[in-house]
Design a protein around this motif. Structure first.
Motif, PDB file in Angstrom:
ATOM      1  N   UNK A   4       0.794  -1.221   0.000  1.00  0.00           N
ATOM      2  CA  UNK A   4       0.000   0.000   0.000  1.00  0.00           C
ATOM      3  C   UNK A   4       0.825   1.268   0.000  1.00  0.00           C
ATOM      4  N   UNK A   5       2.062   1.185  -0.517  1.00  0.00           N
ATOM      5  CA  UNK A   5       2.944   2.347  -0.546  1.00  0.00           C
ATOM      6  C   UNK A   5       3.135   2.837  -1.980  1.00  0.00           C
ATOM      7  N   UNK A   6       2.970   4.125  -2.177  1.00  0.00           N
ATOM      8  CA  UNK A   6       3.282   4.770  -3.451  1.00  0.00           C
ATOM      9  C   UNK A   6       4.655   5.427  -3.338  1.00  0.00           C
ATOM     10  N   UNK A   7       5.293   5.642  -4.465  1.00  0.00           N
ATOM     11  CA  UNK A   7       6.589   6.315  -4.477  1.00  0.00           C
ATOM     12  C   UNK A   7       6.463   7.645  -5.208  1.00  0.00           C
ATOM     13  N   UNK A   8       7.138   8.662  -4.667  1.00  0.00           N
ATOM     14  CA  UNK A   8       7.188   9.958  -5.342  1.00  0.00           C
ATOM     15  C   UNK A   8       8.114   9.919  -6.548  1.00  0.00           C
ATOM     16  N   UNK A   9       8.822   8.819  -6.724  1.00  0.00           N
ATOM     17  CA  UNK A   9       9.601   8.601  -7.936  1.00  0.00           C
ATOM     18  C   UNK A   9      10.791   9.518  -8.082  1.00  0.00           C
TER      19      UNK A   9
END
Length: 238
Positions: free
Chosen positions: A122-127
Motif C-alpha cells: 500500500x505504498x506509493x513512491x514519489x519517484x
C-alpha cells in the motif's frame, strides 16, 4: 483514497487556497489540465512550486484574475509573469523550503503530486522528484495524486502510504526529459578558462544552463573532484 471527480475541483480548492504543484520531471500535468478546466470558478488561488520540466500553463495571462504563482525558482517564462505582476519569486535555498511547510510559515492547503501505483504494502513512491514534495505531502490539508505507471519507483524517503492520498487520477504518460545543451564556441571558451581555476580535489556545486555544462566538460582531465550539488547534469554523468 478516492477517484477524483473533476466536478469537485471548485469544492476542493477553496477561495484563498495555497496549492503546491510537484516539480522536476514529476509535474502532474494531467491534474493541472483537469484543474484548469474549472479555473473560472476559482477565487484567489496561490500556486507554489519549484522548477519543473514541461509547460506551466497556470501562469498564462488568462488566469491572472484567479491564480497567482509564487515560485522558488525563476525560468524565463516565470520571469515574464513576475514582470507583468502575475507571479512572485521567493528566493530561498532548496534545503530551507520544507521548513516553510512544516512550521506553517507557508502552510499548504492542497498538494498536487505524481506518484507510482501502490505496491502490495500500500505504498506509493514519489519517484524522480522527492525534493520538497515530501514535506508538502506530509503537511498539506489535502493530497491529490496523479498515479502514473510510468513513474520510476524509488525507495527510502520517497515512499508515502496510499491512504494518505485523498483523491487520485490514473493517467499513464511518459515523463519529460531535459534537452541536452548545445554548447557554442563562446561557452566552450568560458568553460576552458573556468576549468583552469579549479584544482584537483576541489568540491563543485553545479547549476543549470549551458555555461556550467561547458565547465564540467572541460574538467575531464581533473582528478579527485567532489560533487555537492542539487543537480546532476549529463556532463557529470560522462
Amino acid at each position: 483514497m478516492k477517484p477524483l471527480d473533476e466536478r469537485d475541483w471548485p469544492r476542493l480548492l477553496r477561495a484563498g487556497s495555497r496549492v503546491f504543484i510537484g516539480g522536476g520531471a514529476a509535474v502532474p500535468q494531467g491534474l493541472v489540465a483537469s484543474m484548469l478546466t474549472h479555473a473560472d470558478r476559482f477565487v484567489d488561488l496561490e500556486i507554489v512550486h519549484i522548477h519543473g520540466l514541461g509547460p506551466t500553463p497556470w501562469i498564462e495571462p488568462r488566469y491572472e484574475q484567479v491564480i497567482r504563482t509564487n515560485s522558488f525558482f525563476l525560468t524565463p517564462t516565470l520571469r515574464e509573469a513576475v514582470e507583468r505582476g502575475q507571479a512572485d519569486y521567493t528566493p530561498c535555498a532548496m534545503s530551507e523550503v520544507p521548513a516553510l511547510f512544516q512550521t506553517g510559515r507557508m502552510p499548504i492547503d492542497v498538494a498536487l503530486v505524481q506518484v507510482t501505483p501502490p505496491d502490495e504494502s500500500g505504498l506509493c513512491s514519489l519517484g524522480v522528484s522527492v525534493d520538497v514534495t515530501r514535506a508538502a505531502v506530509k503537511n498539506a490539508r489535502l493530497v491529490i495524486a496523479q498515479i502514473n505507471p510510468k513513474m520510476p519507483r524509488t525507495v527510502g524517503d520517497s515512499l508515502i502510504p496510499a491512504k494518505d492520498i485523498d483523491f487520485f487520477l490514473k493517467l499513464t504518460a511518459p515523463l519529460p526529459e531535459a534537452e541536452v545543451a548545445e554548447i557554442d564556441e563562446r561557452q566552450e571558451r568560458i568553460g576552458r578558462y573556468a576549468a583552469q581555476l579549479i584544482d584537483d580535489g576541489a568540491t563543485l556545486q553545479v547549476g543549470l544552463g549551458n555555461t556550467p555544462e561547458a565547465v564540467i566538460r572541460a574538467l575531464k582531465k581533473h582528478r579527485q573532484l567532489g560533487i555537492h550539488s542539487g543537480m546532476f547534469n549529463d556532463a557529470l554523468m560522462d
